[in-house]
Motif scaffolding. Structure first.
Motif, short mmCIF file in Angstrom:
data_model
loop_
_atom_site.label_atom_id
_atom_site.label_comp_id
_atom_site.label_asym_id
_atom_site.label_seq_id
_atom_site.Cartn_x
_atom_site.Cartn_y
_atom_site.Cartn_z
N GLY A 1 41.40 42.97 40.08
CA GLY A 1 40.36 42.60 41.02
C GLY A 1 39.21 41.86 40.40
O GLY A 1 38.55 42.39 39.49
N ASP B 1 35.57 35.57 43.07
CA ASP B 1 35.44 34.14 42.80
C ASP B 1 34.01 33.68 43.08
O ASP B 1 33.13 34.48 43.43
N ASP C 1 39.72 45.87 51.96
CA ASP C 1 40.41 45.66 53.25
C ASP C 1 40.97 46.97 53.81
O ASP C 1 41.64 46.95 54.86
N LYS D 1 40.45 44.13 46.28
CA LYS D 1 40.55 43.57 47.65
C LYS D 1 41.31 44.52 48.56
O LYS D 1 40.96 44.68 49.75
N GLU D 2 42.35 45.18 48.01
CA GLU D 2 43.11 46.13 48.83
C GLU D 2 42.21 47.28 49.30
O GLU D 2 42.35 47.78 50.42
N ASP E 1 48.89 40.25 44.25
CA ASP E 1 48.80 39.21 43.22
C ASP E 1 48.91 39.77 41.80
O ASP E 1 48.82 39.02 40.83
N ASN F 1 34.60 36.08 47.19
CA ASN F 1 35.85 36.67 47.68
C ASN F 1 36.56 37.41 46.54
O ASN F 1 36.57 36.94 45.39
N TRP F 2 37.17 38.53 46.89
CA TRP F 2 37.83 39.36 45.89
C TRP F 2 39.34 39.23 45.99
O TRP F 2 39.88 38.86 47.04
N ASN F 3 40.01 39.59 44.88
CA ASN F 3 41.47 39.63 44.88
C ASN F 3 41.92 40.94 44.26
O ASN F 3 41.12 41.82 43.96
N GLY F 4 43.23 41.10 44.09
CA GLY F 4 43.77 42.25 43.39
C GLY F 4 43.60 43.57 44.10
O GLY F 4 43.45 43.66 45.34
N SER G 1 49.47 45.59 43.61
CA SER G 1 48.61 44.67 44.37
C SER G 1 49.38 43.37 44.57
O SER G 1 50.17 42.97 43.71
N GLY H 1 42.16 36.42 36.00
CA GLY H 1 41.75 37.51 36.89
C GLY H 1 41.37 38.80 36.20
O GLY H 1 41.05 39.78 36.86
#
Length: 418
Positions: A32, A35, A49, A45-46, A28, A39-42, A26, A229
């Motif tokens: 995942g 916030d 998206d 998020k992949e 970052d 909004n998601w990360n990691g 990922s 995270g």
């Protein structure tokens, strides 16, 4: 190059379902998290998206993640959070019983021993009432009275410090006063040494290391935090938010003017801050700063001033591969590991079917055994002295026997062949 339990699982699934795949990290490096703005990360998020089809790794099944992605059936047991710390260092010395008193005190005791040995010899020789100055008074019956030479003085002072006693005392009053003074000195020294030895051993055994999250929260020396995270961070953040929310609800209810005195008294039974445990933990974590990755977390742990809170599997692997680390505390906030896919993806049912098949065939158990043992190091166990003193710390007492016996043998040889 990727390898490990999850990679072997993915290879096996791809073989059984006959598909190819491309692995990538990922962007970052996160699994995942969401916030405050949603909004998601990691890796999550992949999936959201639609840049990835499957997220592979130690990804915990969490309610907020289930709102945006789908999970397969768990491929691993329930995994909680534990604390990773630097293994405490214990100072094992054969002569630990000698460290109760300072070196200067031991030198003073030895000096006093030889001083009184000489004094007893000198007083017995100079006093007109000692036996060696009145040998004509002995009629030859029974055991001849003791003549306190330097050798006898040393022996008398040595044996006076033992339950055996020093034996016959000097005949002269002046010599007896010297002996009595030595007895009083020896009594005080032995009592002081015994009391300090007991206190020394008690204090060292009361210095218990951190063994739980509560122990961690009650001290201020060691800082602690989860990885940025991680699901551990999400857990503590959500827990402090819940505490804060409950407190707001309680406060509004207790200050409601529409409540009668009886109802307000019922609410007063909850004395805040009874349940602000996680609020305090979170505040300390914010001050400690969150490690950005596992390597940074381990590096900070090895300084001895930081404790890392993370998945039990990650901490267990770190402990097995680094003898300077250890895992403390019972697991908490246990959740299963599963593969994550895009929401509504048909891969979910296909992957779940294969995982259940592998579980029934006990292949996943074989993977566990293989990968847990692969990089394991043979680390020495920490000796627990809570039930008694270790031989490593009391072995010097046995060396006294060896040294004493050796000196006796040397003396015997000299006596026989001199």
């Amino acid at each position: 190059m990727y390898d490990g339990y999850c990679i072997e699982l993915l290879k096996r699934i791809s073989y059984l379902l006959d598909f190819d795949y491309i692995l990538y990290d990922s962007p970052d490096g996160m699994y995942g998290s969401m916030d405050d703005d949603g909004n998601w990360n990691g890796a999550i998020k992949e999936l959201i998206d639609k840049k990835a089809d499957i997220a592979v790794g130690p990804i915990s099944v969490m309610a907020e993640r289930e709102n945006v992605v789908d999970f397969t059936v768990p491929y691993y047991d329930l995994v909680g959070l534990t604390i990773l710390m630097k293994k405490p260092e214990f100072d094992y010395t054969l002569g630990k019983f000698l460290t109760v008193l300072d070196e200067d005190v031991w030198f003073c005791i030895i000096g006093a021993f030889f001083l009184f040995s000489i004094l007893i010899c000198v007083f017995d020789k100079l006093s007109p009432f000692s036996y060696q100055n009145n040998t004509v008074d002995w009629n030859g019956e029974g055991t001849e009275p003791r003549v306190f030479t330097l050798k006898e003085g040393i022996w008398f002072c040595m044996m006076s410090l033992t339950p055996q006693g020093g034996g016959e005392t000097p005949r002269a009053l002046s010599g007896r006063l010297v002996a009595a003074t030595w007895w009083l000195f020896g009594f005080i020294i032995i009592a002081t040494y015994t009391a300090n030895l007991a206190a020394f051993l008690t204090v060292s055994r009361l210095e218990t290391p951190i063994e739980s999250l509560d122990d961690l929260s009650k001290q201020f020396k060691v800082k602690y935090a989860p990885m940025n995270g991680s699901n551990a961070l999400i857990y503590f953040k959500r827990m402090q938010e819940i505490e804060h929310r409950f407190y707001g609800i309680w406060k509004n209810m207790s200050l409601d003017d529409n409540l009668g005195a009886v109802e307000r008294a019922k609410l007063a039974v909850w004395d805040y801050p009874v349940s602000d445990k996680y609020t305090k933990l979170w505040e300390t974590m914010l001050e400690s700063e969150f490690p950005s990755n596992k390597d940074e977390a381990v590096e900070r742990v090895l300084t001895g001033e930081f404790a890392y809170i993370g998945d039990a599997t990650v901490n267990k692997y770190a402990k097995l591969t680094n003898c300077d680390l250890w895992e403390v505390g019972e697991e908490f906030s246990r959740k299963p590991y599963a593969l994550a896919v895009q929401e509504g993806s048909p891969l979910r049912s296909q992957l779940s079917t294969i995982i259940l098949q592998l579980i029934n065939q006990r292949e996943l158990e074989e993977y566990k055994t293989k990968w847990w043992k692969k990089d394991k190091r043979d680390c020495p166990d920490i000796e627990d002295e809570s039930n008694g003193i270790s031989i490593k710390n009391i072995g010097g007492v046995f060396l006294v026997i060896v040294i004493g016996s050796a000196l006796a043998l040397i003396t015997l040889a000299i006596e026989c062949y001199w």
